[in-house]
Design a protein around this motif. Structure first.
Motif, short mmCIF file in Angstrom:
data_model
loop_
_atom_site.label_atom_id
_atom_site.label_comp_id
_atom_site.label_asym_id
_atom_site.label_seq_id
_atom_site.Cartn_x
_atom_site.Cartn_y
_atom_site.Cartn_z
N GLY A 173 -10.39 -4.06 1.59
CA GLY A 173 -9.01 -4.45 1.85
C GLY A 173 -8.63 -4.37 3.31
N ILE A 174 -7.36 -4.61 3.59
CA ILE A 174 -6.79 -4.57 4.93
C ILE A 174 -5.60 -3.63 4.90
CG2 ILE A 174 -5.67 -5.93 6.75
CD1 ILE A 174 -6.99 -8.41 5.53
N VAL A 187 -5.06 3.81 3.78
CA VAL A 187 -6.44 3.36 3.94
C VAL A 187 -7.33 3.94 2.85
CG1 VAL A 187 -8.49 3.53 5.41
CG2 VAL A 187 -6.28 2.94 6.41
N ARG A 188 -8.15 3.05 2.27
CA ARG A 188 -9.16 3.46 1.28
C ARG A 188 -10.55 3.20 1.87
NH1 ARG A 188 -7.95 -0.67 -3.20
NH2 ARG A 188 -7.98 -1.89 -1.28
N PRO A 189 -11.57 3.85 1.33
CA PRO A 189 -12.92 3.58 1.81
C PRO A 189 -13.25 2.09 1.73
CG PRO A 189 -12.93 5.53 0.43
CD PRO A 189 -11.55 4.94 0.32
N GLY A 190 -13.71 1.54 2.85
CA GLY A 190 -14.06 0.12 2.89
C GLY A 190 -13.00 -0.77 3.50
N ASP A 191 -11.85 -0.20 3.89
CA ASP A 191 -10.77 -1.00 4.47
C ASP A 191 -10.98 -1.24 5.97
OD1 ASP A 191 -9.46 -1.17 2.07
OD2 ASP A 191 -7.86 0.24 2.59
N VAL A 192 -10.36 -2.32 6.45
CA VAL A 192 -10.22 -2.56 7.88
C VAL A 192 -8.82 -2.08 8.27
CG1 VAL A 192 -10.11 -4.25 9.74
CG2 VAL A 192 -11.72 -4.55 7.87
N PHE A 193 -8.72 -1.29 9.32
CA PHE A 193 -7.43 -0.77 9.77
C PHE A 193 -6.99 -1.51 11.02
CE2 PHE A 193 -5.02 2.33 12.44
CZ PHE A 193 -3.88 2.39 11.65
N PHE A 194 -5.78 -2.11 10.97
CA PHE A 194 -5.19 -2.78 12.12
C PHE A 194 -4.17 -1.84 12.76
CE2 PHE A 194 -7.14 -6.25 10.00
CZ PHE A 194 -7.30 -7.28 10.92
N ALA A 243 -7.43 7.03 10.09
CA ALA A 243 -7.89 5.90 9.27
C ALA A 243 -9.40 5.98 9.04
CB ALA A 243 -7.52 4.58 9.94
N ILE A 244 -10.13 6.35 10.09
CA ILE A 244 -11.60 6.46 9.96
C ILE A 244 -11.97 7.59 9.00
CG2 ILE A 244 -13.72 7.00 11.20
CD1 ILE A 244 -12.47 5.61 13.66
N GLU A 245 -11.27 8.70 9.10
CA GLU A 245 -11.53 9.81 8.19
C GLU A 245 -11.26 9.44 6.73
OE1 GLU A 245 -9.41 13.27 9.36
OE2 GLU A 245 -10.34 13.39 11.36
N ARG A 246 -10.33 8.52 6.52
CA ARG A 246 -9.99 8.10 5.16
C ARG A 246 -10.92 6.99 4.65
NH1 ARG A 246 -4.82 9.86 3.47
NH2 ARG A 246 -3.72 11.00 5.13
N GLY A 247 -11.84 6.53 5.53
CA GLY A 247 -12.83 5.58 5.06
C GLY A 247 -12.80 4.20 5.66
N ALA A 248 -11.98 3.98 6.71
CA ALA A 248 -11.95 2.67 7.36
C ALA A 248 -13.32 2.33 7.93
CB ALA A 248 -10.91 2.65 8.47
N VAL A 249 -13.78 1.10 7.69
CA VAL A 249 -15.12 0.69 8.15
C VAL A 249 -15.06 -0.10 9.44
CG1 VAL A 249 -16.12 0.74 5.84
CG2 VAL A 249 -15.05 -1.37 6.68
N ALA A 250 -13.84 -0.45 9.89
CA ALA A 250 -13.67 -1.16 11.16
C ALA A 250 -12.23 -1.00 11.60
CB ALA A 250 -14.04 -2.64 11.03
N ILE A 251 -12.01 -1.10 12.90
CA ILE A 251 -10.69 -0.95 13.48
C ILE A 251 -10.39 -2.17 14.35
CG2 ILE A 251 -9.17 0.46 14.91
CD1 ILE A 251 -10.10 1.93 12.41
N VAL A 252 -9.16 -2.66 14.27
CA VAL A 252 -8.70 -3.74 15.15
C VAL A 252 -7.49 -3.22 15.91
CG1 VAL A 252 -7.81 -6.09 15.31
CG2 VAL A 252 -9.51 -5.52 13.55
N GLY A 253 -7.52 -3.36 17.24
CA GLY A 253 -6.40 -2.88 18.06
C GLY A 253 -6.34 -3.64 19.37
#
Length: 455
Positions: free
Chosen positions: A22-23, A30-37, A53-63
């Protein structure tokens, strides 16, 4: 969807093929496997929550900030709001392309026009979603409305979940400017009017107009612009759109001639004909349209009429500009056998330059004016009082909104109409002396108290 597929338009660098779930723009969701914006707002900066967000499982970050040494891929973009809109459209497979989407913009009339249109289309057998100031309605379920126009991520998500044939949405200038409708494709775009408002945000009327005009850039190739052309800004937008070769349907006072003997307020006549024009374009039969206009029950907080004992009458309306005051008070004047008493206020931290014009419209359209508080929005009470004392106002000032309404109702005699504007059906954000949360509740509270005192 894989990460490299989702973010391909946002990155020139190769990205890993990671399966996404998800996004998200809120690190707490944030859930494991999400992209965090990481979005930057007026109050919060999403970059401060990247580690969470990374600790919660984000697999990529956009900023937007140049960051290194993150545990997951980081994609730097120029505009993260535009980036999340592009990503959401791709992730949810562009749901607006498969529905009839209708966007309604303008300073006044968006809500009533949308409710008229929804009723017309549903009477013709079409399932409609609605996004606006009063509420959201998706798949027949009513939801609270946190904003007139949802943010781009949630809007794409809700469109994806909607099984409705038609989506009707109010489009605010803030929503356009903040890219909340970025990526949405419209079949119809409606312009109701433009009046001085939100200049604390936009700066000038020209800038306000240019932002509103951006809605029409998102029309589908066969999309139709429906424009009320009475007034300078309506003519401007129609000329602009015709120059750009859009299909434009122009409406003016001639279109409301059939309401000559009607008790429908003039501003609601305009809303009705705008809705009717779209309904007819969507092959809704004339008799269905006319029946809805005749039997329309109205919108909560939009010229909502309450008839009470003693041949007294109350109108609750959302009007919060000089032009809206003029329209509402003129409509009430036609109905009133006695005096028109007007209760209104201003919002803290909002456009102060429109206030004197609102006072003048009230003084011209009513017999008694009562100036009170609207939402203070965190502005200290004394600061608002100081601002009000600088205005040329000869009416009555009562800071407590519930007391102001009670005073107006106390003055009302047989044949009088009390007009309460500014809030509509919105909840109060500040505390007042009466135990009420809305203008409607305050009116009800007053008359219940009056009845009990007379027993």
């Amino acid at each position: 969807m894989l990460l490299d597929e989702l973010l391909a338009p946002l990155s020139q660098d190769p990205l890993p093929k990671i399966e996404l779930t998800g996004i998200e723009t809120n690190s707490l969701k944030v859930r494991p496997g999400d992209v965090f914006f990481a979005l930057t707002g007026h109050v919060f900066d999403g970059h401060a929550y990247i580690e969470d967000a990374i600790e919660r499982g984000a697999v990529a970050i956009v900023g937007t900030k140049p960051l290194t040494s993150l545990k997951v891929p980081y994609i730097q973009v120029k505009d993260s709001r535009k980036a999340v809109a592009i990503a959401a459209k791709r992730y949810y497979n562009n749901p607006s392309a498969t529905k009839t989407v209708i966007g309604i913009t303008g300073t006044n009339g968006k809500t009533t026009t949308s409710f008229y249109l929804k009723e017309m289309l549903e009477k013709a057998g079409k399932k409609c979603a609605l996004f606006g100031t009063v509420q959201y309605i998706i798949n027949g379920q009513e939801l609270p409305s946190p904003n007139t126009t949802p943010d781009s991520l949630n809007f794409q998500r809700m469109l994806h979940e909607s099984q409705d044939d038609v989506v009707i949405m109010e489009v605010s200038s803030h929503g356009i400017d903040q890219l909340r409708i970025e990526g949405i494709e419209f079949d119809f775009a409606v312009f109701t009017n433009l009046d001085q408002d939100h200049l604390d945000y936009h700066g000038t009327m020209e800038e306000y107009f240019q932002v509103k005009a951006k809605l029409f850039d998102q029309l589908k190739p066969a999309g139709v612009a429906v424009v009320w052309t009475e007034g300078y800004w309506g003519r401007r937008i129609a000329e602009k759109l015709e120059h750009e070769s859009h299909h434009v349907l122009e409406l003016s006072k001639d279109a409301v001639a059939r309401f000559a003997d009607s008790n429908i307020p003039f501003h609601n006549q305009i809303n009705a004909v705008l809705a009717a024009a779209i309904a007819k374009k969507m092959i809704v039969e004339e008799q269905v349209v006319e029946r809805v206009i005749k039997e329309f029950s109205g919108v909560p907080g939009r010229f909502e009429v309450i008839h009470v004992s003693g041949n007294r009458h109350v109108v609750i309306d959302y009007a919060h500009t000089a032009d809206a005051f003029t329209q509402v008070l003129a409509s009430v004047r036609k109905l009133a056998k006695g005096q028109v008493i007007h209760v209104f206020g201003f919002r803290g931290g909002r456009d102060e330059t429109k206030r004197q014009a609102m006072i003048e419209a009230s003084e011209k359209g009513s017999d008694i004016q009562i100036l009170t508080f609207d939402d203070l929005n965190g502005l200290p009470v004394q600061d608002m009082r100081n601002q009000l004392t600088k205005l040329k106002f000869t009416g009555i000032r009562i800071d407590d909104r519930t007391k102001a309404i009670a005073y107006a109702l106390e003055q009302a005699c047989s044949g009088d109409w009390v007009v309460i504007t500014g809030k509509g059906n919105e909840l109060y954000r500040d505390l007042y002396s009466a135990p009420c949360q809305t203008d409607n509740e305050t009116v009800d509270w007053y008359f219940k108290r009056e009845k009990s005192n007379s027993i």
